[in-house]
Design an enzyme around this catalytic site. Structure first.
Site, PDB file in Angstrom:
ATOM      1  N   ARG A 199       0.840  -1.182   0.000  1.00 26.82           N
ATOM      2  CA  ARG A 199       0.000   0.000   0.000  1.00 26.82           C
ATOM      3  C   ARG A 199       0.882   1.241   0.000  1.00 26.82           C
ATOM      4  O   ARG A 199       1.933   1.257   0.653  1.00 26.82           O
ATOM      5  CB  ARG A 199      -0.923   0.028   1.229  1.00 26.82           C
ATOM      6  CG  ARG A 199      -2.112  -0.904   1.136  1.00 26.82           C
ATOM      7  CD  ARG A 199      -3.113  -0.494   0.069  1.00 26.82           C
ATOM      8  NE  ARG A 199      -4.292  -1.331   0.017  1.00 26.82           N
ATOM      9  CZ  ARG A 199      -4.484  -2.349  -0.834  1.00 26.82           C
ATOM     10  NH1 ARG A 199      -3.555  -2.670  -1.705  1.00 26.82           N
ATOM     11  NH2 ARG A 199      -5.607  -3.041  -0.823  1.00 26.82           N
ATOM     12  N   HIS A 235      -1.358   0.508  -9.801  1.00 27.26           N
ATOM     13  CA  HIS A 235      -1.987  -0.427  -8.857  1.00 27.26           C
ATOM     14  C   HIS A 235      -2.571  -1.642  -9.607  1.00 27.26           C
ATOM     15  O   HIS A 235      -3.750  -1.937  -9.488  1.00 27.26           O
ATOM     16  CB  HIS A 235      -3.073   0.271  -8.015  1.00 27.26           C
ATOM     17  CG  HIS A 235      -3.472  -0.520  -6.795  1.00 27.26           C
ATOM     18  ND1 HIS A 235      -3.846   0.064  -5.621  1.00 27.26           N
ATOM     19  CD2 HIS A 235      -3.553  -1.857  -6.580  1.00 27.26           C
ATOM     20  CE1 HIS A 235      -4.161  -0.867  -4.732  1.00 27.26           C
ATOM     21  NE2 HIS A 235      -3.980  -2.048  -5.303  1.00 27.26           N
TER      22      HIS A 235
HETATM   23  P1  NDP Z   1      -1.171 -11.186   4.647  1.00 30.01           P
HETATM   24  O1  NDP Z   1      -2.078 -10.730   5.717  1.00 30.01           O
HETATM   25  O2  NDP Z   1      -1.161 -12.627   4.255  1.00 30.01           O
HETATM   26  O3  NDP Z   1       0.339 -10.797   5.001  1.00 30.01           O
HETATM   27  C1  NDP Z   1       0.682  -9.605   5.616  1.00 30.01           C
HETATM   28  C2  NDP Z   1       2.107  -9.722   6.101  1.00 30.01           C
HETATM   29  O4  NDP Z   1       2.507  -8.461   6.642  1.00 30.01           O
HETATM   30  C3  NDP Z   1       2.284 -10.748   7.207  1.00 30.01           C
HETATM   31  O5  NDP Z   1       3.505 -11.447   7.044  1.00 30.01           O
HETATM   32  C4  NDP Z   1       2.335  -9.897   8.465  1.00 30.01           C
HETATM   33  O6  NDP Z   1       3.087 -10.456   9.531  1.00 30.01           O
HETATM   34  C5  NDP Z   1       3.043  -8.663   7.937  1.00 30.01           C
HETATM   35  N1  NDP Z   1       2.762  -7.520   8.787  1.00 30.01           N
HETATM   36  C6  NDP Z   1       1.573  -6.918   9.024  1.00 30.01           C
HETATM   37  N2  NDP Z   1       1.724  -5.921   9.913  1.00 30.01           N
HETATM   38  C7  NDP Z   1       3.028  -5.903  10.238  1.00 30.01           C
HETATM   39  C8  NDP Z   1       3.811  -5.116  11.115  1.00 30.01           C
HETATM   40  N3  NDP Z   1       3.270  -4.135  11.856  1.00 30.01           N
HETATM   41  N4  NDP Z   1       5.133  -5.395  11.225  1.00 30.01           N
HETATM   42  C9  NDP Z   1       5.673  -6.394  10.505  1.00 30.01           C
HETATM   43  N5  NDP Z   1       5.000  -7.179   9.647  1.00 30.01           N
HETATM   44  C10 NDP Z   1       3.682  -6.933   9.519  1.00 30.01           C
HETATM   45  O7  NDP Z   1      -1.482 -10.286   3.372  1.00 30.01           O
HETATM   46  P2  NDP Z   1      -1.227 -10.608   1.832  1.00 30.01           P
HETATM   47  O8  NDP Z   1       0.154 -11.113   1.686  1.00 30.01           O
HETATM   48  O9  NDP Z   1      -2.336 -11.407   1.285  1.00 30.01           O
HETATM   49  O10 NDP Z   1      -1.377  -9.138   1.208  1.00 30.01           O
HETATM   50  C11 NDP Z   1      -0.526  -8.096   1.625  1.00 30.01           C
HETATM   51  C12 NDP Z   1      -1.005  -6.777   1.080  1.00 30.01           C
HETATM   52  O11 NDP Z   1      -0.747  -6.673  -0.317  1.00 30.01           O
HETATM   53  C13 NDP Z   1      -2.502  -6.517   1.169  1.00 30.01           C
HETATM   54  O12 NDP Z   1      -2.870  -6.131   2.469  1.00 30.01           O
HETATM   55  C14 NDP Z   1      -2.681  -5.396   0.158  1.00 30.01           C
HETATM   56  O13 NDP Z   1      -2.500  -4.169   0.809  1.00 30.01           O
HETATM   57  C15 NDP Z   1      -1.550  -5.619  -0.831  1.00 30.01           C
HETATM   58  N6  NDP Z   1      -2.030  -5.997  -2.169  1.00 30.01           N
HETATM   59  C16 NDP Z   1      -1.673  -5.210  -3.242  1.00 30.01           C
HETATM   60  C17 NDP Z   1      -2.080  -5.560  -4.508  1.00 30.01           C
HETATM   61  C18 NDP Z   1      -1.647  -4.776  -5.684  1.00 30.01           C
HETATM   62  O14 NDP Z   1      -2.146  -4.990  -6.796  1.00 30.01           O
HETATM   63  N7  NDP Z   1      -0.712  -3.856  -5.532  1.00 30.01           N
HETATM   64  C19 NDP Z   1      -2.911  -6.739  -4.757  1.00 30.01           C
HETATM   65  C20 NDP Z   1      -3.192  -7.500  -3.570  1.00 30.01           C
HETATM   66  C21 NDP Z   1      -2.769  -7.128  -2.332  1.00 30.01           C
HETATM   67  P3  NDP Z   1       2.646 -11.841  10.246  1.00 30.01           P
HETATM   68  O15 NDP Z   1       2.934 -12.919   9.208  1.00 30.01           O
HETATM   69  O16 NDP Z   1       3.507 -11.935  11.419  1.00 30.01           O
HETATM   70  O17 NDP Z   1       1.178 -11.714  10.522  1.00 30.01           O
HETATM   71  C1  OXD Z   2      -6.027  -5.926  -3.054  1.00 31.72           C
HETATM   72  C2  OXD Z   2      -5.627  -4.999  -4.111  1.00 31.72           C
HETATM   73  O1  OXD Z   2      -5.911  -5.592  -1.880  1.00 31.72           O
HETATM   74  O2  OXD Z   2      -5.955  -5.239  -5.285  1.00 31.72           O
HETATM   75  O3  OXD Z   2      -6.452  -7.047  -3.392  1.00 31.72           O
HETATM   76  O4  OXD Z   2      -4.965  -4.002  -3.830  1.00 31.72           O
END
Ligand code: NDP
Ligand code: OXD
Length: 309
Positions: free
Chosen positions: A224, A272
């Site tokens: 993000r 995006h």
């Molecule tokens: P997940 O919830 O599976 O993974 C999130 C990861 O971030 C986890 O490893 C988590 O740690 C870590 N995390 C969260 N908060 C913290 C913190 N404060 N400190 C350290 N690590 C942290 O999400 P996804 O992998 O499915 O997706 C990630 C993000 O990708 C989505 O939230 C979205 O914003 C973005 N996205 C963007 C897209 C695009 O087209 N650009 C498309 C799809 C998604 P832990 O494992 O310990 O919980």
């Molecule tokens: C998602 C994205 O969060 O597309 O899936 O950004």
């Protein structure tokens, strides 16, 4: 049961068709056409208007249609007891893995320099960079980050990861928590941010943390835009501390026409679209959760509202 598609501004037909096909005995409505709010038990939501979800007294499940859920967890008017689920799906994951690998390899193989040389008709050999000693760091080792890490490892990079909780992934050194951030960043030739947008991740790539990266590092952000303090990233690019930024997500989207990112010589902007939710593949995962709800089974990919993801 009625299922409501509540995604203002997004096309609905590609979602409604598979929902109707897979749930022939249920009603499928597209907001704002809601014949009877009391019949709505499931909402598929993306950037819904605040307070809208309060209108459905029999709501039992809220599903994001993407991986991100900040539009839901940050809505203080959301009914408290209703579970929120999100999307974890293979096509989405493959898209993100492609995006991260693409941008790491473009830098690693000097693609931007070679394209500039081609345009200038310059035949210039550039030294190969050693893959096993090049460290790629993944900020956020979740569904998407973990998958990208595995493929980069398979290619032969040294891969390290940072997450909230400790992880044990064979072959990938793991760091966690605020205390692990600078030791992690200090090793990254490339760092890919795949963090969700939460109170804790906002502005996490700022002057101090960017300074912890080695000189010449490449920053990728496909999580993000809120993770980045734009002025600090731009200053680090201008000073040469960072060699490149590959950005798919931004603090303001669409990226405003006057954003310096558009014309910066060491920035790649994509709109995006690192990874898309493709309705034909995502809807079956939502329907699986609806069937689980009906059967009283545990839901998949449940969001922890307090954690924010
Ligand atoms: P997940 O919830 O599976 O993974 C999130 C990861 O971030 C986890 O490893 C988590 O740690 C870590 N995390 C969260 N908060 C913290 C913190 N404060 N400190 C350290 N690590 C942290 O999400 P996804 O992998 O499915 O997706 C990630 C993000 O990708 C989505 O939230 C979205 O914003 C973005 N996205 C963007 C897209 C695009 O087209 N650009 C498309 C799809 C998604 P832990 O494992 O310990 O919980
Ligand atoms: C998602 C994205 O969060 O597309 O899936 O950004």
């Amino acid at each position: 049961m009625a299922i409501l598609y509540l995604c203002p501004g997004r096309e609905s037909e590609s979602w409604v068709a598979p929902l109707k096909r897979l749930l022939p005995n249920d009603e499928v409505w597209v907001w704002p056409e809601v014949p009877d709010p009391a019949k709505v038990e499931v909402v598929l939501a993306w950037k819904q208007p605040r307070e809208e979800l309060q209108r459905y007294p029999n709501l039992k499940l809220i599903s994001s249609i993407g991986a991100g859920v900040e539009h839901l967890v940050e809505d203080p008017t959301l009914p408290r007891g209703v579970p929120i689920v999100r999307i974890v799906e293979d096509r989405l994951t493959i898209g993100m893995v492609e995006y991260v690998v693409l941008h790491v390899l473009k830098r690693h193989r000097w693609v931007q320099e070679m394209e500039a040389n081609q345009r200038a008709r310059i035949w210039k050999w550039l030294p190969p960079q050693d893959t096993p000693t090049t460290t790629v760091g993944i900020l956020g080792m979740g569904a998407l980050g973990g998958a990208a890490a595995a493929v980069l490892k398979q290619i032969g990079f040294r891969v390290i990861g940072w997450s909230r909780s400790p992880k044990s992934v064979p072959g990938i050194e793991s760091f966690h928590g605020r205390g692990g951030l600078e030791p992690f960043l200090s090793q990254c030739a490339h760092v890919a941010c795949l963090l969700p947008n939460t109170a804790e991740t906002r502005g996490i790539l700022n002057k101090a943390t960017i300074a912890a990266l080695p000189r010449g590092a490449h920053v990728i952000n496909a999580g993000r835009g809120s993770a980045v303090v734009d002025a600090d990233l731009l200053a680090a690019l201008d000073s040469g501390h960072l060699s490149w930024a590959s950005l798919d997500v931004f603090n303001t989207e669409p990226l405003p026409p006057d954003s310096p990112y558009w014309t910066h010589p060491r920035v790649t902007v994509t709109p995006h679209n690192a990874a898309d939710s493709i309705a034909d593949y995502v809807v079956p995962t939502i329907v699986e959760n609806i069937e689980r709800l009906r059967a009283g089974l545990p839901l998949k990919n449940v969001v922890d509202r307090d954690r924010g993801y």
